[in-house]
Design a protein around this motif. Structure first.
Motif, PDB file in Angstrom:
ATOM      1  N   LYS A  14     -40.614 -37.395 -44.529  1.00 31.30           N
ATOM      2  CA  LYS A  14     -40.411 -37.729 -46.696  1.00 31.30           C
ATOM      3  C   LYS A  14     -38.511 -36.452 -45.867  1.00 31.30           C
ATOM      4  CE  LYS A  14     -41.224 -35.479 -50.287  1.00 31.30           C
ATOM      5  NZ  LYS A  14     -42.726 -35.860 -50.947  1.00 31.30           N
ATOM      6  N   VAL A  15     -38.050 -36.709 -46.794  1.00 30.00           N
ATOM      7  CA  VAL A  15     -36.600 -35.891 -46.697  1.00 30.00           C
ATOM      8  C   VAL A  15     -37.334 -34.671 -47.917  1.00 30.00           C
ATOM      9  CG1 VAL A  15     -34.345 -35.380 -47.133  1.00 30.00           C
ATOM     10  CG2 VAL A  15     -34.672 -37.623 -46.818  1.00 30.00           C
ATOM     11  N   LEU A  16     -36.974 -33.428 -47.084  1.00 35.61           N
ATOM     12  CA  LEU A  16     -37.798 -32.187 -47.856  1.00 35.61           C
ATOM     13  C   LEU A  16     -35.566 -31.492 -48.312  1.00 35.61           C
ATOM     14  CD1 LEU A  16     -40.239 -31.275 -44.988  1.00 35.61           C
ATOM     15  CD2 LEU A  16     -40.696 -31.614 -46.842  1.00 35.61           C
ATOM     16  N   GLU A  17     -34.930 -31.847 -47.113  1.00 32.16           N
ATOM     17  CA  GLU A  17     -33.987 -30.906 -48.213  1.00 32.16           C
ATOM     18  C   GLU A  17     -33.098 -31.708 -47.480  1.00 32.16           C
ATOM     19  OE1 GLU A  17     -34.026 -27.089 -46.639  1.00 32.16           O
ATOM     20  OE2 GLU A  17     -32.307 -26.880 -45.447  1.00 32.16           O
ATOM     21  N   TRP A  18     -31.524 -31.840 -48.050  1.00 32.41           N
ATOM     22  CA  TRP A  18     -30.751 -32.955 -48.246  1.00 32.41           C
ATOM     23  C   TRP A  18     -30.068 -32.084 -46.675  1.00 32.41           C
ATOM     24  CZ3 TRP A  18     -30.722 -38.256 -47.595  1.00 32.41           C
ATOM     25  CH2 TRP A  18     -31.690 -38.866 -48.374  1.00 32.41           C
ATOM     26  N   ALA A  19     -29.180 -32.573 -45.374  1.00 32.34           N
ATOM     27  CA  ALA A  19     -27.656 -31.591 -45.551  1.00 32.34           C
ATOM     28  C   ALA A  19     -26.731 -32.147 -46.597  1.00 32.34           C
ATOM     29  CB  ALA A  19     -27.126 -33.188 -44.060  1.00 32.34           C
ATOM     30  N   PRO A  20     -25.613 -31.157 -46.173  1.00 33.57           N
ATOM     31  CA  PRO A  20     -25.246 -30.462 -47.743  1.00 33.57           C
ATOM     32  C   PRO A  20     -24.102 -32.254 -48.311  1.00 33.57           C
ATOM     33  CG  PRO A  20     -24.618 -29.615 -46.157  1.00 33.57           C
ATOM     34  CD  PRO A  20     -25.577 -29.575 -45.918  1.00 33.57           C
ATOM     35  N   LYS A  21     -23.693 -33.016 -46.816  1.00 34.95           N
ATOM     36  CA  LYS A  21     -23.383 -33.774 -47.836  1.00 34.95           C
ATOM     37  C   LYS A  21     -23.760 -35.447 -47.449  1.00 34.95           C
ATOM     38  CE  LYS A  21     -18.808 -33.151 -45.011  1.00 34.95           C
ATOM     39  NZ  LYS A  21     -18.333 -33.508 -43.135  1.00 34.95           N
ATOM     40  N   ALA A  22     -24.665 -35.061 -47.145  1.00 32.98           N
ATOM     41  CA  ALA A  22     -25.905 -36.527 -47.790  1.00 32.98           C
ATOM     42  C   ALA A  22     -26.236 -36.114 -49.666  1.00 32.98           C
ATOM     43  CB  ALA A  22     -27.192 -36.296 -47.372  1.00 32.98           C
ATOM     44  N   ALA A  23     -26.866 -34.722 -49.585  1.00 34.92           N
ATOM     45  CA  ALA A  23     -26.704 -34.279 -51.249  1.00 34.92           C
ATOM     46  C   ALA A  23     -25.412 -34.488 -51.951  1.00 34.92           C
ATOM     47  CB  ALA A  23     -27.354 -32.660 -50.870  1.00 34.92           C
ATOM     48  N   GLY A 103     -23.693 -42.199 -40.877  1.00 38.08           N
ATOM     49  CA  GLY A 103     -24.867 -41.394 -39.573  1.00 38.08           C
ATOM     50  C   GLY A 103     -24.467 -39.301 -39.946  1.00 38.08           C
ATOM     51  N   SER A 104     -23.038 -39.823 -39.744  1.00 39.22           N
ATOM     52  CA  SER A 104     -23.287 -37.945 -39.492  1.00 39.22           C
ATOM     53  C   SER A 104     -23.261 -37.159 -41.213  1.00 39.22           C
ATOM     54  CB  SER A 104     -21.176 -38.171 -39.210  1.00 39.22           C
ATOM     55  OG  SER A 104     -20.976 -38.529 -40.182  1.00 39.22           O
ATOM     56  N   ASP A 105     -22.744 -37.698 -42.029  1.00 36.97           N
ATOM     57  CA  ASP A 105     -22.853 -36.691 -42.736  1.00 36.97           C
ATOM     58  C   ASP A 105     -24.773 -36.655 -43.048  1.00 36.97           C
ATOM     59  OD1 ASP A 105     -20.693 -36.858 -43.521  1.00 36.97           O
ATOM     60  OD2 ASP A 105     -20.569 -38.455 -45.362  1.00 36.97           O
ATOM     61  N   LEU A 106     -25.174 -37.765 -42.358  1.00 36.43           N
ATOM     62  CA  LEU A 106     -27.286 -37.596 -42.955  1.00 36.43           C
ATOM     63  C   LEU A 106     -27.912 -35.689 -41.964  1.00 36.43           C
ATOM     64  CD1 LEU A 106     -28.114 -40.590 -42.830  1.00 36.43           C
ATOM     65  CD2 LEU A 106     -28.888 -39.705 -44.625  1.00 36.43           C
ATOM     66  N   ILE A 107     -27.040 -35.525 -40.471  1.00 37.01           N
ATOM     67  CA  ILE A 107     -27.238 -34.734 -39.654  1.00 37.01           C
ATOM     68  C   ILE A 107     -27.253 -33.191 -39.841  1.00 37.01           C
ATOM     69  CG2 ILE A 107     -26.421 -33.257 -37.640  1.00 37.01           C
ATOM     70  CD1 ILE A 107     -26.436 -35.923 -36.966  1.00 37.01           C
ATOM     71  N   GLY A 108     -28.930 -32.495 -39.707  1.00 33.36           N
ATOM     72  CA  GLY A 108     -28.950 -31.474 -40.021  1.00 33.36           C
ATOM     73  C   GLY A 108     -29.872 -32.077 -41.410  1.00 33.36           C
ATOM     74  N   THR A 109     -30.294 -33.153 -42.122  1.00 31.83           N
ATOM     75  CA  THR A 109     -31.342 -33.230 -43.085  1.00 31.83           C
ATOM     76  C   THR A 109     -32.721 -32.861 -42.135  1.00 31.83           C
ATOM     77  OG1 THR A 109     -29.840 -35.143 -44.190  1.00 31.83           O
ATOM     78  CG2 THR A 109     -32.377 -34.958 -43.978  1.00 31.83           C
ATOM     79  N   LEU A 110     -33.142 -31.585 -43.071  1.00 35.73           N
ATOM     80  CA  LEU A 110     -35.092 -31.467 -42.799  1.00 35.73           C
ATOM     81  C   LEU A 110     -35.940 -32.916 -43.610  1.00 35.73           C
ATOM     82  CD1 LEU A 110     -36.559 -29.020 -41.483  1.00 35.73           C
ATOM     83  CD2 LEU A 110     -37.122 -28.716 -43.923  1.00 35.73           C
ATOM     84  N   VAL A 111     -37.059 -33.298 -42.376  1.00 34.11           N
ATOM     85  CA  VAL A 111     -37.777 -34.323 -42.642  1.00 34.11           C
ATOM     86  C   VAL A 111     -39.201 -33.603 -42.406  1.00 34.11           C
ATOM     87  CG1 VAL A 111     -36.276 -35.648 -43.054  1.00 34.11           C
ATOM     88  CG2 VAL A 111     -37.481 -35.626 -40.440  1.00 34.11           C
ATOM     89  N   HIS A 112     -39.731 -34.129 -42.985  1.00 34.48           N
ATOM     90  CA  HIS A 112     -41.387 -34.459 -42.456  1.00 34.48           C
ATOM     91  C   HIS A 112     -42.117 -35.430 -42.001  1.00 34.48           C
ATOM     92  CE1 HIS A 112     -45.918 -35.411 -43.227  1.00 34.48           C
ATOM     93  NE2 HIS A 112     -46.269 -33.971 -42.441  1.00 34.48           N
ATOM     94  N   PHE A 117     -46.942 -32.200 -34.049  1.00 36.50           N
ATOM     95  CA  PHE A 117     -47.228 -30.676 -34.230  1.00 36.50           C
ATOM     96  C   PHE A 117     -46.325 -29.652 -34.654  1.00 36.50           C
ATOM     97  CE2 PHE A 117     -49.413 -31.873 -30.601  1.00 36.50           C
ATOM     98  CZ  PHE A 117     -51.108 -31.063 -30.844  1.00 36.50           C
ATOM     99  N   HIS A 118     -44.962 -30.117 -34.711  1.00 37.04           N
ATOM    100  CA  HIS A 118     -43.713 -29.580 -35.636  1.00 37.04           C
ATOM    101  C   HIS A 118     -43.731 -30.823 -37.256  1.00 37.04           C
ATOM    102  CE1 HIS A 118     -43.118 -27.361 -31.522  1.00 37.04           C
ATOM    103  NE2 HIS A 118     -42.858 -28.243 -31.178  1.00 37.04           N
ATOM    104  N   PRO A 119     -44.123 -30.280 -37.993  1.00 38.10           N
ATOM    105  CA  PRO A 119     -44.231 -31.086 -39.284  1.00 38.10           C
ATOM    106  C   PRO A 119     -43.151 -31.365 -39.711  1.00 38.10           C
ATOM    107  CG  PRO A 119     -45.816 -29.190 -39.545  1.00 38.10           C
ATOM    108  CD  PRO A 119     -45.316 -29.033 -38.542  1.00 38.10           C
ATOM    109  N   GLN A 120     -41.816 -30.579 -39.813  1.00 36.25           N
ATOM    110  CA  GLN A 120     -40.559 -30.363 -40.524  1.00 36.25           C
ATOM    111  C   GLN A 120     -39.679 -29.761 -39.018  1.00 36.25           C
ATOM    112  OE1 GLN A 120     -39.973 -27.237 -43.557  1.00 36.25           O
ATOM    113  NE2 GLN A 120     -41.674 -27.750 -44.310  1.00 36.25           N
TER     114      GLN A 120
END
Ligand code: A2H
Length: 253
Positions: A14-23, A103-112, A117-120
């Protein structure tokens, strides 16, 4: 390619926070109350405890496809067509694409990342992701996948070059599966075969085959609900658990 279909587990990150370009790209195009998921296809659901990031091909094109009123999937167009054909989407017929994303615009997006062990975890680049396989999204488990280990090592070495934050590629690699050789089989093989970068395709292929065989036939789970069970036995159980919880679905091709 073989004659038998490949049975993947498609995970829902699940996307928690989009990278700026994806947003910017998705702004106003997805209902406020809907969730968006990156959906990597994996053959090793029992390793999902060890996810540290999620790879996309920076040069690949992705779509945000409508799976149902409340759920959208980030995958390739090819995968969306296959999923529609397999009845994975609520509506039959041509899959509905809400947004086009590079694809490059998705880099940095935070997902669950389910089970990890690393939920984010962050979405990071991997140039060797194929558009012609799975969903074009690959979840990264460096403890058990030589490709993934070689790539996160490379990313942590040259974060500026890849346009990422170093810490995104430096999450701790936790042992998931014990084999006769190691409890961190992929890092062990990468070092043993002197693999220096993700470009060492021939040695990586060899490492991948060794890791897959030893992990599957001789591995024992070190963590999770099926701790102490053989990988062969635990694999379908972890898959079922993920599917029951709505955190994954079956996808074949
Ligand atoms: B596997 P097969 Cl821990 N491009 O998941 C490149 N690689 C892709 C891909 C794509 N479009 N789609 C999926 N994959 C990767 C876990 C894993 C995987 C582990 C160990 C080995 C392993 C975590 N990454 O795969 O050609 C995905 O990585 C080694 C075979 O269809 C998927 O499973 O057999 C696997 O390749 C599918 O490859």
């Amino acid at each position: 390619e073989g004659v038998l279909p490949q049975e993947y587990t498609a995970l829902k990150l699940k996307v928690l926070e989009w990278a700026p370009k994806a947003a910017e790209a998705i702004k106003g195009k997805i209902p406020e109350d809907a969730s968006v998921y990156l959906c990597p296809a994996t053959l090793r659901p029992e390793t999902m405890y060890g996810q540290v990031c999620c790879f996309v091909g920076p040069a690949l094109r992705y779509g945000v496809f409508k799976a149902s009123e409340k759920e959208y999937f980030v995958i390739t167009k090819r995968a969306a067509r296959n999923m529609a054909y397999q009845g994975i989407f609520e509506k039959d017929g041509v899959p509905e694409k809400a947004v086009d994303i590079q694809g490059s615009d998705l880099i940095g997006t935070l997902v669950h990342a389910p089970l990890s062990f690393h939920p984010q975890v962050r979405v990071l680049p991997m140039e060797t992701v194929l558009a012609t396989k799975g969903t074009g999204v690959v979840t990264s488990v460096p403890s058990d996948s030589p490709d993934d280990y070689a790539m996160v090592t490379e990313l942590a070495k040259k974060p500026e070059y890849y346009g990422i934050k170093k810490e995104w590629a430096e999450l701790e690699i936790i042992p998931i599966i014990q084999t006769p050789t190691s409890d961190l089989l992929a890092p062990h093989l990468v070092k043993k075969l002197k693999i220096a970068s993700p470009k060492d395709a021939k040695q990586l292929q060899e490492a991948k085959e060794l890791a897959y065989k030893e992990g599957f036939y001789q591995g024992v789970m070190k963590v999770g609900d099926f701790k102490g069970e053989k990988v062969e036995v635990a694999k379908p159980k972890v898959r079922e658990q993920l599917i029951k919880r709505g955190e994954a679905f079956a996808y074949a091709e």
